[in-house]
Design an enzyme around this catalytic site. Structure first.
Site, PDB file in Angstrom:
ATOM      1  N   ILE A   1      -7.329   7.436  -1.166  1.00 61.41           N
ATOM      2  CA  ILE A   1      -7.162   5.987  -1.187  1.00 61.41           C
ATOM      3  C   ILE A   1      -8.011   5.468  -0.037  1.00 61.41           C
ATOM      4  O   ILE A   1      -7.927   5.964   1.092  1.00 61.41           O
ATOM      5  CB  ILE A   1      -5.675   5.584  -1.029  1.00 61.41           C
ATOM      6  CG1 ILE A   1      -5.496   4.057  -1.083  1.00 61.41           C
ATOM      7  CG2 ILE A   1      -5.052   6.157   0.223  1.00 61.41           C
ATOM      8  CD1 ILE A   1      -4.037   3.615  -1.104  1.00 61.41           C
ATOM      9  N   SER A   2      -8.886   4.504  -0.317  1.00 58.96           N
ATOM     10  CA  SER A   2      -9.861   4.063   0.676  1.00 58.96           C
ATOM     11  C   SER A   2      -9.197   3.428   1.889  1.00 58.96           C
ATOM     12  O   SER A   2      -8.096   2.864   1.808  1.00 58.96           O
ATOM     13  CB  SER A   2     -10.836   3.054   0.055  1.00 58.96           C
ATOM     14  OG  SER A   2     -11.659   3.665  -0.903  1.00 58.96           O
ATOM     15  N   GLN A   3      -9.894   3.522   3.002  1.00 62.66           N
ATOM     16  CA  GLN A   3      -9.489   2.840   4.233  1.00 62.66           C
ATOM     17  C   GLN A   3      -9.354   1.342   3.954  1.00 62.66           C
ATOM     18  O   GLN A   3     -10.212   0.747   3.300  1.00 62.66           O
ATOM     19  CB  GLN A   3     -10.564   3.086   5.290  1.00 62.66           C
ATOM     20  CG  GLN A   3     -10.361   2.387   6.607  1.00 62.66           C
ATOM     21  CD  GLN A   3     -11.561   2.569   7.526  1.00 62.66           C
ATOM     22  OE1 GLN A   3     -12.570   3.152   7.136  1.00 62.66           O
ATOM     23  NE2 GLN A   3     -11.442   2.060   8.731  1.00 62.66           N
ATOM     24  N   PRO A   4      -8.277   0.681   4.427  1.00 59.15           N
ATOM     25  CA  PRO A   4      -8.114  -0.748   4.180  1.00 59.15           C
ATOM     26  C   PRO A   4      -9.315  -1.591   4.606  1.00 59.15           C
ATOM     27  O   PRO A   4      -9.680  -2.548   3.918  1.00 59.15           O
ATOM     28  CB  PRO A   4      -6.861  -1.097   4.974  1.00 59.15           C
ATOM     29  CG  PRO A   4      -6.048   0.151   4.917  1.00 59.15           C
ATOM     30  CD  PRO A   4      -7.056   1.261   5.026  1.00 59.15           C
TER      31      PRO A   4
ATOM     32  N   ARG B   1       0.825  -1.223   0.000  1.00 61.97           N
ATOM     33  CA  ARG B   1       0.000   0.000   0.000  1.00 61.97           C
ATOM     34  C   ARG B   1       0.856   1.268   0.000  1.00 61.97           C
ATOM     35  O   ARG B   1       0.427   2.306  -0.519  1.00 61.97           O
ATOM     36  CB  ARG B   1      -0.945  -0.009   1.210  1.00 61.97           C
ATOM     37  CG  ARG B   1      -2.052   1.077   1.159  1.00 61.97           C
ATOM     38  CD  ARG B   1      -3.067   0.873   2.276  1.00 61.97           C
ATOM     39  NE  ARG B   1      -4.197   1.807   2.169  1.00 61.97           N
ATOM     40  CZ  ARG B   1      -4.434   2.814   3.004  1.00 61.97           C
ATOM     41  NH1 ARG B   1      -3.597   3.034   4.019  1.00 61.97           N
ATOM     42  NH2 ARG B   1      -5.478   3.596   2.848  1.00 61.97           N
TER      43      ARG B   1
END
Length: 210
Positions: free
Chosen positions: A59-62, A33
């Protein structure tokens, strides 16, 4: 901060948050990431949080990436999948090893160009990328047995419903100020909807931004 131990801590946090798919967790544990965010933010790459990637996007939260991927794949393997909103390419990189062919569209040209370079350099060879308005989908390659959207429309675009194969699944955030993550399953001309949880995504906008 980019060590395997750091990634393993993230995976444990995702487990603790309710992610149960070992396939999804294994992919996240090996996906770099830190290469999908600006260098200045690399030390925060394995926090369970969304991060800015420029152009008003994130970038989206994992956890969100894991939840959406797990939900999309919950009914079995998918062969042809459409992603709306390539962004940095991180969600693309997580999905890629879990499906046969992944088609992904991005409307912001600088993000699209960087994602192409990043994903090619990392060897994701089952991904096809296009600079395009996400409301159109990518009808030339449909129908898709899975569709995942990383931006929230007020209502699900009819064009995406049309491109969903019979028996296919779509995971998409829907709403304005208050958004819900929705699972849509197609059965002939009937589209069953299930609300999963509250989420926060950038709005689903028309047009290509150069």
């Amino acid at each position: 901060m980019t060590s395997q131990r750091t990634r393993n801590r993230l995976v444990q946090r995702l487990r603790d948050s309710g992610i149960t798919s070992e396939d999804v967790l294994n992919v996240i544990s090996v996906t770099p990431r830190h290469l999908f965010v600006d260098e200045a933010l690399a030390h925060r790459a394995y926090e369970d949080t969304a991060l800015p990637i420029g152009h008003g996007q994130t970038i989206s939260q994992p956890y969100t990436v894991a939840k959406m991927t797990e939900t999309l794949l919950a009914a079995g393997p998918l062969h042809r999948v459409l992603e709306i909103g390539t962004g940095s390419g991180y969600q693309t990189a997580v999905l890629s090893p879990l499906v046969k062919t992944l088609y992904s569209v991005e409307r912001i040209e600088p993000l699209h160009v960087r994602a192409v370079e990043r994903l090619e350099s990392l060897g994701y060879d089952n991904v096809r990328l296009s600079l395009s308005d996400g409301t159109w989908g990518w009808p030339q390659h449909g129908p898709y047995d899975g569709i995942l959207a990383a931006a929230a429309p007020e209502e699900v675009p009819a064009s995406l419903l049309e491109q969903l194969a019979d028996g296919g699944r779509m995971v998409i955030p829907v709403g304005g100020q208050e958004q819900k993550l929705i699972l849509i399953t197609r059965n002939g001309d009937h589209f069953a909807r299930k609300t999963l949880e509250a989420v926060r995504f950038v709005p689903f906008l028309p047009g290509v931004q150069r």
